[in-house]
Structures are given as structure tokens and as C-alpha cells.
Design a protein around this motif. Structure first.
Motif, PDB file in Angstrom:
ATOM      1  N   ASN A  49       0.816  -1.209   0.000  1.00 53.91           N
ATOM      2  CA  ASN A  49       0.000   0.000   0.000  1.00 53.91           C
ATOM      3  C   ASN A  49       0.856   1.270   0.000  1.00 53.91           C
ATOM      4  N   HIS A  50       1.969   1.197  -0.712  1.00 54.68           N
ATOM      5  CA  HIS A  50       2.860   2.337  -0.795  1.00 54.68           C
ATOM      6  C   HIS A  50       2.369   3.332  -1.845  1.00 54.68           C
ATOM      7  N   ASN A  51       2.685   4.604  -1.607  1.00 52.94           N
ATOM      8  CA  ASN A  51       2.234   5.654  -2.512  1.00 52.94           C
ATOM      9  C   ASN A  51       3.051   5.731  -3.793  1.00 52.94           C
ATOM     10  N   VAL A  52       4.322   5.376  -3.688  1.00 57.15           N
ATOM     11  CA  VAL A  52       5.230   5.606  -4.810  1.00 57.15           C
ATOM     12  C   VAL A  52       5.633   4.277  -5.441  1.00 57.15           C
ATOM     13  N   MET A  53       5.601   4.245  -6.753  1.00 54.45           N
ATOM     14  CA  MET A  53       6.099   3.079  -7.499  1.00 54.45           C
ATOM     15  C   MET A  53       7.089   3.561  -8.545  1.00 54.45           C
ATOM     16  N   ALA A 101      10.071  -0.926  -7.956  1.00 55.96           N
ATOM     17  CA  ALA A 101      10.296  -0.667  -6.537  1.00 55.96           C
ATOM     18  C   ALA A 101       9.163   0.196  -6.007  1.00 55.96           C
ATOM     19  N   THR A 102       8.961   0.144  -4.713  1.00 51.27           N
ATOM     20  CA  THR A 102       7.940   0.978  -4.079  1.00 51.27           C
ATOM     21  C   THR A 102       8.528   1.641  -2.845  1.00 51.27           C
ATOM     22  N   SER A 103       7.917   2.749  -2.454  1.00 56.79           N
ATOM     23  CA  SER A 103       8.261   3.373  -1.179  1.00 56.79           C
ATOM     24  C   SER A 103       7.028   4.060  -0.642  1.00 56.79           C
ATOM     25  N   ARG A 104       7.034   4.258   0.669  1.00 57.60           N
ATOM     26  CA  ARG A 104       5.874   4.886   1.294  1.00 57.60           C
ATOM     27  C   ARG A 104       5.695   6.301   0.761  1.00 57.60           C
ATOM     28  N   GLY A 105       6.787   7.054   0.771  1.00 60.71           N
ATOM     29  CA  GLY A 105       6.787   8.395   0.203  1.00 60.71           C
ATOM     30  C   GLY A 105       8.047   8.522  -0.631  1.00 60.71           C
ATOM     31  N   THR A 106       8.404   9.719  -0.960  1.00 61.75           N
ATOM     32  CA  THR A 106       9.670   9.907  -1.671  1.00 61.75           C
ATOM     33  C   THR A 106      10.769  10.110  -0.623  1.00 61.75           C
ATOM     34  N   SER A 107      11.838  10.770  -1.007  1.00 54.59           N
ATOM     35  CA  SER A 107      12.974  10.919  -0.111  1.00 54.59           C
ATOM     36  C   SER A 107      12.520  11.224   1.315  1.00 54.59           C
ATOM     37  N   PRO A 108      13.130  10.599   2.314  1.00 52.47           N
ATOM     38  CA  PRO A 108      14.223   9.629   2.177  1.00 52.47           C
ATOM     39  C   PRO A 108      13.788   8.189   2.445  1.00 52.47           C
ATOM     40  N   ASP A 109      12.537   7.877   2.154  1.00 49.22           N
ATOM     41  CA  ASP A 109      12.037   6.541   2.467  1.00 49.22           C
ATOM     42  C   ASP A 109      12.779   5.450   1.702  1.00 49.22           C
ATOM     43  N   GLU A 110      12.967   4.316   2.353  1.00 47.84           N
ATOM     44  CA  GLU A 110      13.635   3.206   1.687  1.00 47.84           C
ATOM     45  C   GLU A 110      12.745   2.665   0.580  1.00 47.84           C
ATOM     46  N   GLN A 111      13.395   2.093  -0.405  1.00 48.87           N
ATOM     47  CA  GLN A 111      12.672   1.513  -1.526  1.00 48.87           C
ATOM     48  C   GLN A 111      12.723  -0.010  -1.413  1.00 48.87           C
ATOM     49  N   TYR A 112      11.588  -0.615  -1.685  1.00 44.64           N
ATOM     50  CA  TYR A 112      11.474  -2.069  -1.677  1.00 44.64           C
ATOM     51  C   TYR A 112      11.418  -2.528  -3.130  1.00 44.64           C
ATOM     52  N   PHE A 113      12.341  -3.394  -3.492  1.00 42.86           N
ATOM     53  CA  PHE A 113      12.440  -3.832  -4.875  1.00 42.86           C
ATOM     54  C   PHE A 113      11.760  -5.170  -5.088  1.00 42.86           C
ATOM     55  N   GLY A 114      11.149  -5.310  -6.257  1.00 41.41           N
ATOM     56  CA  GLY A 114      10.669  -6.610  -6.692  1.00 41.41           C
ATOM     57  C   GLY A 114      11.825  -7.422  -7.255  1.00 41.41           C
ATOM     58  N   PRO A 115      11.552  -8.695  -7.601  1.00 40.54           N
ATOM     59  CA  PRO A 115      12.624  -9.584  -8.068  1.00 40.54           C
ATOM     60  C   PRO A 115      13.112  -9.260  -9.475  1.00 40.54           C
ATOM     61  N   GLY A 116      12.363  -8.428 -10.195  1.00 42.06           N
ATOM     62  CA  GLY A 116      12.803  -8.037 -11.534  1.00 42.06           C
ATOM     63  C   GLY A 116      12.241  -8.925 -12.639  1.00 42.06           C
ATOM     64  N   VAL A 172      21.901   9.347   1.989  1.00 47.83           N
ATOM     65  CA  VAL A 172      22.560   8.248   1.282  1.00 47.83           C
ATOM     66  C   VAL A 172      21.885   6.940   1.672  1.00 47.83           C
ATOM     67  N   HIS A 173      21.600   6.119   0.676  1.00 50.23           N
ATOM     68  CA  HIS A 173      21.051   4.788   0.899  1.00 50.23           C
ATOM     69  C   HIS A 173      22.117   3.763   0.535  1.00 50.23           C
ATOM     70  N   TRP A 174      22.106   2.648   1.214  1.00 45.83           N
ATOM     71  CA  TRP A 174      22.971   1.526   0.843  1.00 45.83           C
ATOM     72  C   TRP A 174      22.118   0.287   0.582  1.00 45.83           C
ATOM     73  N   TYR A 175      22.428  -0.403  -0.542  1.00 40.77           N
ATOM     74  CA  TYR A 175      21.723  -1.610  -0.939  1.00 40.77           C
ATOM     75  C   TYR A 175      22.745  -2.685  -1.280  1.00 40.77           C
ATOM     76  N   ARG A 176      22.349  -3.923  -1.104  1.00 36.49           N
ATOM     77  CA  ARG A 176      23.150  -5.059  -1.559  1.00 36.49           C
ATOM     78  C   ARG A 176      22.326  -5.866  -2.558  1.00 36.49           C
ATOM     79  N   GLN A 177      22.975  -6.273  -3.624  1.00 41.53           N
ATOM     80  CA  GLN A 177      22.292  -7.067  -4.647  1.00 41.53           C
ATOM     81  C   GLN A 177      23.108  -8.312  -4.947  1.00 41.53           C
ATOM     82  N   LYS A 178      22.474  -9.453  -4.804  1.00 40.39           N
ATOM     83  CA  LYS A 178      23.130 -10.703  -5.206  1.00 40.39           C
ATOM     84  C   LYS A 178      22.765 -10.965  -6.654  1.00 40.39           C
ATOM     85  N   HIS A 179      23.608 -11.730  -7.307  1.00 43.65           N
ATOM     86  CA  HIS A 179      23.476 -11.948  -8.745  1.00 43.65           C
ATOM     87  C   HIS A 179      22.082 -12.491  -9.095  1.00 43.65           C
ATOM     88  N   GLY A 180      21.403 -11.807 -10.001  1.00 47.06           N
ATOM     89  CA  GLY A 180      20.096 -12.269 -10.458  1.00 47.06           C
ATOM     90  C   GLY A 180      18.960 -11.984  -9.506  1.00 47.06           C
TER      91      GLY A 180
END
Lengths: 113, 111
Positions: free
Chosen positions: A28-32, A92-107, B31-39
Motif C-alpha cells: 500500500n505504498h504511494n510511490v512506485m 520498486a515501491t516506497s511509502r513516500g519519496t525521499s528519504p524513504d527506503e525503496q522495496y524492490f521486486g525480483p525483476g 545516502v542509501h545503501w543496498y546489496r544485490q546478489k546476482h540475479g
């Protein structure tokens, strides 16, 4: 578990054949966001939505478009894929913009033949 | 311009320490820090918001020197699971919160 889901995980398309990648989130994040990541490179931001407000990066090719029909879903449309568009596409999603962390999908790994 | 990370790659033995640096030519808001494993997708590690702030959990910590426009990630007593590519992401003032990633540092931890 709340998460960011991308489908498909692997997509093969032909040169010039339109393709759509999808992303959904249960956070339910605002930003995608949509990022393009080529091999051994950093993710590159293509565009993002804050709610329904669309923000396009200046160097994102016109070939790339996006839709966000509701809070949960976001689509990346590539109108005429070229060989150079082969890449991993990360949502990726985040609750808001800076400086919220972004949650990434698997791609979604896109191959263009 | 994207932040510059150094080193580009590092190989460690289990238990060794490493430092990854991230420098920006422009003033940084965070500044944000992220780690990404291959794939796999990048995984969030931490955010640093204030100049001089230091954060950490377990054996991974980071510092942010706003004046020098630099951040450093410290990995102590490295474990095999630390292997991957580490990206710093910089958010600059007046950039609408856009996260710009550095080119990445590939870390390999060997037994």
C-alpha cells in the motif's frame, strides 16, 4: 507477507514487438518506480508515480511508457523494443519519496531477439 | 552525475573487514545503501540522513560526512553471505527525491 511482485520473471520478445511488464504491491505504498538495469551496471530510474502523478526522467526514451491504474499495480510498456532494451527491469515501491527506503521486486529479465 | 564508489571490487576471506566508499560531486541530502546478489533484487541495508550520522546493525555499519559529500560502508568480520554487489544511492537537494545509484562495488567473500 507484504511484497513487490513482478510478472513475468523472464520475458522474450521480438525486435519491434510491443511488450508489457507488470508490477504489483501489497505494501500500500504511494510511490512506485521502474528501473532499468543492464549487466554489471547500476539500476537507472526510468520513471515513477507518486499516487497518480507521473514523473518521467528526462533521458527515458519515448519508447518506454507506464500506466498505474490503481495503487497496487503499475505497468511498463515498451512500444517497439530494440536490442539495446534487453535488460533487467526492476519495480520498486516506497511509502513516500525521499528519504524513504525503496522495496524492490525480483525483476523481469527482458530478452529481445 | 552518479556517485562514485570505490573500490570497484574486493575479495575477502571470511572474517576479514572491508570498507566501501561513496563520493558525490554535489551536496547530498541522504545516502542509501543496498546489496544485490546476482540475479536478485537489491535489498535495502540502511539510510543515512544527517551529516556525520552513523548507523549499523550486526556487523555492517555506515557513516555519512555531509561536508565531504561522502559515505562509507563498513563490513566487519565478513561472512560468506555478505557476497554481492553493494550500491550506494544518493539523494541530492532539489532533485525531487530521486535516488541515483553509484556504479556498485562487487564484494566476494571466500571461505
Amino acid at each position: 507477507d507484504a511484497m513487490v511482485i513482478q510478472n513475468p520473471r523472464y520475458q522474450v520478445t521480438q525486435f519491434g514487438k510491443p511488450v508489457t511488464l507488470s508490477c504489483s504491491q501489497t505494501l500500500n505504498h504511494n510511490v512506485m518506480y521502474w528501473y532499468q538495469q543492464k549487466s554489471s551496471q547500476a539500476p537507472k530510474l526510468l520513471f515513477h508515480y507518486y499516487d497518480k502523478d507521473f514523473n518521467n526522467e528526462a533521458d527515458t526514451p519515448d519508447n518506454f511508457q507506464s500506466r498505474r491504474p490503481n495503487t497496487s499495480f503499475c505497468f511498463l510498456d515498451i512500444r517497439s523494443p530494440g536490442l539495446g532494451d534487453a535488460a533487467m527491469y526492476l519495480c520498486a515501491t516506497s511509502r513516500g519519496t525521499s528519504p524513504d527506503e525503496q522495496y524492490f521486486g525480483p525483476g523481469t529479465r527482458l530478452t529481445v531477439t | 552525475q552518479q556517485p562514485v564508489q570505490s573500490p570497484q571490487a574486493v575479495i575477502l576471506r571470511e572474517g576479514e573487514d572491508a570498507v566501501i566508499n561513496c563520493s558525490s560531486s554535489k551536496a547530498l541530502y541522504s545516502v542509501h545503501w543496498y546489496r544485490q546478489k546476482h540475479g536478485e533484487a537489491p535489498i535495502f541495508l540502511m539510510i543515512l540522513l544527517k551529516g556525520g550520522e552513523q548507523k549499523g546493525h550486526d556487523k555492517i555499519s555506515a557513516s555519512f560526512n555531509e561536508k565531504k559529500q561522502q559515505s562509507s560502508l563498513y563490513l566487519t568480520a565478513s561472512q560468506l553471505s555478505y557476497s554481492g554487489t553493494y550500491f550506494c544511492g544518493a539523494i541530492r537537494y532539489n532533485q525531487g527525491g530521486k535516488l541515483i545509484f553509484g556504479q556498485g562495488t562487487e564484494l566476494s567473500v571466500k571461505p
